[in-house]
Scaffold this motif. Structure first.
Motif, PDB file in Angstrom:
ATOM      1  N   MET A 153      20.046 -17.475  38.599  1.00 59.86           N
ATOM      2  CA  MET A 153      20.212 -18.082  37.274  1.00 59.86           C
ATOM      3  C   MET A 153      20.565 -19.548  37.370  1.00 59.86           C
ATOM      4  SD  MET A 153      22.039 -15.681  34.563  1.00 59.86           S
ATOM      5  CE  MET A 153      21.468 -16.804  33.290  1.00 59.86           C
TER       6      MET A 153
ATOM      7  N   LEU B 203      15.602 -18.050  36.920  1.00 60.22           N
ATOM      8  CA  LEU B 203      14.495 -18.812  37.501  1.00 60.22           C
ATOM      9  C   LEU B 203      13.609 -17.936  38.364  1.00 60.22           C
ATOM     10  CD1 LEU B 203      16.221 -22.130  38.595  1.00 60.22           C
ATOM     11  CD2 LEU B 203      15.224 -21.519  36.392  1.00 60.22           C
TER      12      LEU B 203
ATOM     13  N   VAL C  85      22.912 -18.954  27.183  1.00 60.94           N
ATOM     14  CA  VAL C  85      21.800 -18.149  27.695  1.00 60.94           C
ATOM     15  C   VAL C  85      20.598 -18.450  26.813  1.00 60.94           C
ATOM     16  CG1 VAL C  85      20.952 -15.808  28.064  1.00 60.94           C
ATOM     17  CG2 VAL C  85      23.321 -16.345  28.590  1.00 60.94           C
ATOM     18  N   LYS C  86      19.506 -18.841  27.462  1.00 62.04           N
ATOM     19  CA  LYS C  86      18.373 -19.390  26.692  1.00 62.04           C
ATOM     20  C   LYS C  86      17.127 -18.510  26.735  1.00 62.04           C
ATOM     21  CE  LYS C  86      19.753 -24.064  28.080  1.00 62.04           C
ATOM     22  NZ  LYS C  86      19.397 -25.090  29.073  1.00 62.04           N
ATOM     23  N   GLY C  87      17.297 -17.223  26.549  1.00 61.17           N
ATOM     24  CA  GLY C  87      16.116 -16.375  26.567  1.00 61.17           C
ATOM     25  C   GLY C  87      15.947 -15.733  27.926  1.00 61.17           C
ATOM     26  N   VAL C  88      16.649 -14.634  28.110  1.00 64.68           N
ATOM     27  CA  VAL C  88      16.626 -13.957  29.406  1.00 64.68           C
ATOM     28  C   VAL C  88      16.135 -12.526  29.207  1.00 64.68           C
ATOM     29  CG1 VAL C  88      18.205 -12.855  31.036  1.00 64.68           C
ATOM     30  CG2 VAL C  88      18.346 -15.319  30.651  1.00 64.68           C
TER      31      VAL C  88
ATOM     32  N   LYS D 285      19.495 -14.462  23.838  1.00 66.44           N
ATOM     33  CA  LYS D 285      19.927 -15.856  23.632  1.00 66.44           C
ATOM     34  C   LYS D 285      21.334 -15.872  23.080  1.00 66.44           C
ATOM     35  CE  LYS D 285      15.395 -17.773  22.742  1.00 66.44           C
ATOM     36  NZ  LYS D 285      14.461 -18.288  21.739  1.00 66.44           N
TER      37      LYS D 285
ATOM     38  N   ASN E 139      14.710 -11.012  25.928  1.00 67.01           N
ATOM     39  CA  ASN E 139      14.811 -12.327  25.308  1.00 67.01           C
ATOM     40  C   ASN E 139      16.203 -12.641  24.738  1.00 67.01           C
ATOM     41  OD1 ASN E 139      13.785 -14.818  24.642  1.00 67.01           O
ATOM     42  ND2 ASN E 139      13.212 -14.151  22.577  1.00 67.01           N
TER      43      ASN E 139
ATOM     44  N   ARG F 168      18.959 -19.679  32.250  1.00 62.93           N
ATOM     45  CA  ARG F 168      17.684 -18.988  32.475  1.00 62.93           C
ATOM     46  C   ARG F 168      17.682 -18.301  33.836  1.00 62.93           C
ATOM     47  NH1 ARG F 168      15.450 -23.441  29.715  1.00 62.93           N
ATOM     48  NH2 ARG F 168      14.630 -22.691  27.739  1.00 62.93           N
TER      49      ARG F 168
END
Ligand SMILES: Nc1ncnc2c1ncn2[C@@H]1O[C@H](COP(=O)(O)OP(=O)(O)OP(=O)(O)O)[C@@H](O)[C@H]1O
Ligand SMILES: [Mg+2]
Lengths: 260, 304
Positions: B207, B213, B19-22, B10, B8, B211
């Motif tokens: 990516m 995908l 980066v939004k939560g990887v 960020k 997660n 995110r």
């Protein structure tokens, strides 16, 4: 497209032919004992998209720097937009645009400031700079980024930005040295659409790339190896000659030849 | 245990989320590729993993240990190649290699052997005595890669390693990576803008806008592309492309080296496509149904 030249026919290169944007005969550059560019001869027609291929160290950048009047040849001749590389380097610089391999932008300036700065370099007036800035931001679709620091732009935008600074003085011939290295598949395609647009406006585009699919987008290609031009012709002809389906296959085939 | 575990993650720069939560794991001995458009967040992830950047949220575990507790530890244990790696311009090719070999405390005998392997990929052997400053762009990149590969750490992290590298050397470089992962169990995290390289990874993360995908084997990602795909062979692909790409409600077109790739939505037939092209009076030498490549998958994802 019949002006294909190689060193055997170098004597017949029409140096003063005004359909030619670039005419090169027996051009050579040594660094000490090492010959980086070895008697290359070719010409590029006005309005052509000319691809300049070759493995790392083959001599592409060295050739381009000579053609742009940035590096003196050891021997041979070259005329760019009708100007002589030995004696008319200043005129050459005013008639060409050059985007170098690791393009130089001022990262701590904004996009707009970069364009203004380069406008100054090319001696444009304030009014011209203002008009040009607007025109280029439109053309390259960069309005949203105009006031951002160049350092913060993704590579694909930086590359467009670098292209825009090379177009400021409306050059006739544009030299692009690996403009798309490291650029993602979408941005690469957009960049090529810009190249086609330039060619459609009659500009001559001289471009290097290590992407073999991009090689197929060129009107004509030259392949350099160890300082020499070993192939020159339209992609279709080269593929036919090597019985290859793609330019990737042609390139691999040439590079795996043993002789030097 | 997986050598790297990202949970997660960020990270924002000011108000801009990068980066939004990887979350993903780098498994032992695998080559994991990250692809995505410029600005998707790949480099931010990489820089966080090697603890050059402090994430806003989330955890990164190296061998089960949180890297926050010991940021220098991970840097001493992994091989990291940043996007712009600097060599010593005044040292020769060989001196650079020796310098990094000593820095990474590789035994002399091992260094020698490794150098030969690396020269085979880089073709820099004949230029041993040349100053790094006098190399071409791609030769510099290959030297930088070689300097990093002179030691053989358990984890390699490479940010666009093949920037400006020619097709032959790219091929040979990937052979080195594959050998290292297969024979020595090296785990490799790599970003690339070349889709043919992504196709050689064990798994690929796609990516977009901060995110991931999709994360899967390349073959599996290609299977996600279910609409029929055709290539239009034509003498002037870009002209054909310019004529038809506006109609992307009907067909999605992309420019490729060999021609224009065109996707038919399921409800359209091949015959409708042929009629459409005929109406437009486009010169097309051949229409061929093809299997989608990773590049097709990538482009489709980017078009939304
Ligand atoms: N100042 C210099 N001194 C010595 N050798 C040089 C110098 N500049 C370039 N060279 C050598 O000339 C050769 C050609 O270099 P050049 O930069 O033209 O290659 P290139 O085809 O552009 O390669 P790349 O694809 O890597 O950009 C290389 O072997 C390079 O090391
Ligand atoms: Mg170069």
């Amino acid at each position: 497209m019949s002006q294909i030249q190689n060193s055997n026919t170098a004597d017949t290169v029409p140096m003063e032919d005004d359909t030619m944007a670039v005419s090169v005969r027996e051009l050579t550059r040594n660094f000490g004992k090492f010959t980086a560019v070895d008697r290359v001869s070719f010409s590029v027609q006005k309005g052509e998209i000319f691809g300049f291929l070759g493995a790392n160290g083959a001599g592409k950048t060295t050739t381009i720097r000579m053609l742009c009047g940035l590096l003196l040849p050891t021997s041979g001749q070259a005329s760019i937009a009708g100007f002589n590389v030995y004696t008319e380097a200043e005129q050459i610089k005013m008639h060409i645009g050059y985007m170098s391999q690791r393009f130089s932008l001022y990262e701590d300036l904004t996009v707009r400031e970069n364009i203004q700065f380069y406008g100054g370099v090319y001696g444009l007036s304030r009014k011209q700079i203002k008009e040009k800035t607007r025109e280029l931001l439109d053309y390259l679709n960069l309005w949203d980024q105009a006031n951002k620091l160049t350092a913060d732009l993704p590579l694909g935008w930086k590359q467009r930005m670098a292209l825009s600074t090379t177009l400021l003085h409306d050059p006739q011939i544009i030299f692009l040295d690996e403009p798309t290295s490291g650029v993602d598949p979408v941005s690469r395609r957009n960049f090529w659409l810009l190249i086609y647009k330039l060619a459609a406006r009659g500009k001559t585009v001289f471009v290097t790339t290590h992407y073999m699919d991009e090689a197929e987008y060129c009107n004509r290609l030259s392949i350099m190896r160890f300082g020499k031009i070993v192939e020159i012709g339209p992609p279709g002809e080269l593929k036919a000659k090597y019985h290859a389906r793609t330019m990737q296959d042609v390139f691999m085939n040439i590079e795996h030849r043993e002789e030097r | 245990m997986d050598p790297l575990e990202i949970r997660n993650l960020k990270k924002s720069y000011g108000s801009v989320p990068a980066v939004k939560g990887v979350s993903f794991n780098l498994r032992k001995g695998e080559i994991l590729g990250l692809i995505g458009p410029d600005g998707a967040g790949k480099t931010t992830i990489i820089r966080s993993v090697v603890s050059l950047l402090l994430a806003d949220e989330g955890e990164i575990l190296y061998m089960g240990k949180n890297i926050r507790d010991n940021p220098t530890y991970i840097r001493s244990r992994i091989g990291y190649m940043p996007q712009r790696f600097s060599l010593y311009p005044d040292l020769t090719v060989e001196e650079n290699l020796d310098f990094f070999g000593d820095l990474f405390q590789v035994p002399k005998q091992k260094q020698k052997q490794r150098k030969e392997e690396l020269y085979a990929f880089s073709h820099l052997g004949p230029f041993k005595k040349r100053r790094a400053a006098d190399l071409s762009g791609g030769m510099k990149q290959k030297l930088a890669l070689s300097c990093m590969l002179i030691h053989q750490p358990d984890v390699l992290i490479l940010d666009e390693p093949t920037f400006g590298v020619d097709p032959v050397s790219r091929h040979e470089f990937w052979e080195i990576l594959k050998t290292q992962s297969r024979r020595q169990g090296t785990s490799i995290l790599v970003t690339t803008a070349y889709m043919d390289e992504a196709g050689q990874c064990d798994r690929v993360g796609l990516m977009f806008a901060g995110r991931i995908l999709a994360l899967d084997q390349p073959q599996e990602l290609e299977k996600q592309f279910t609409d029929p795909l055709y290539v239009l062979h034509c003498p002037q692909p870009h002209e054909v492309f310019e004529q038809i790409y506006h109609d992307d409600s009907l067909y999605v077109a992309n420019l490729f080296g060999e021609g224009v790739h065109i996707t038919l939505p399921r409800e359209r037939t091949e015959e409708q496509l042929r009629n459409y092209l005929q109406e437009k009076r486009l010169t097309i030498t051949k229409i061929e149904r093809i299997k989608p490549s990773l590049e097709d998958v990538f482009l489709k994802l980017m078009h939304g």
